[in-house]
Design a protein around this motif. Structure first.
Motif: not given
Length: 112
Positions: A67-84
């Protein structure tokens, strides 16, 4: 009649352009490798529960990590870009959870 046709053509073109823009996504927002790893880990967890290799407590801890990883992924995608850096951090967490799944399945504790 000519005015109506012009308006209709303008509306159709606007819809086409709008739908085309929606269909295109910003590069970096997709995380197929991460999604695949999460899916595979979920399969391993389900298999461990079915076989009795994972106890209820172990399953609960692992699912909390997931669940934490999914939440982290959603937060990373929230601004439109998942950085390296975000991708690296998520993969680090996936590796940690992967090790936890392996250890829990091979620690001689059974659900029975």
């Amino acid at each position: 009649m000519k005015k109506t046709s012009s308006i209709l053509i303008a509306v159709v073109i606007s819809l086409f352009v709008g739908l085309t823009a929606l269909a295109q996504t910003t590069p970096g927002t997709h995380t197929p490798h991460i999604n695949k790893r999460q899916h595979e880990q979920q399969k391993r967890i389900r298999q461990g529960v079915r076989s009795g290799e994972l106890t209820k407590g172990e399953t609960k801890k692992i699912e909390k990590d997931e669940r934490g990883i999914r939440q982290e992924e959603r937060a990373a995608r929230a601004d439109g870009t998942v950085t390296a850096a975000e991708r690296k951090d998520i993969n680090k967490d996936l590796n940690k959870t992967n090790r936890r799944i392996y250890r829990a399945k091979h620690n001689n504790r059974d659900r029975n």
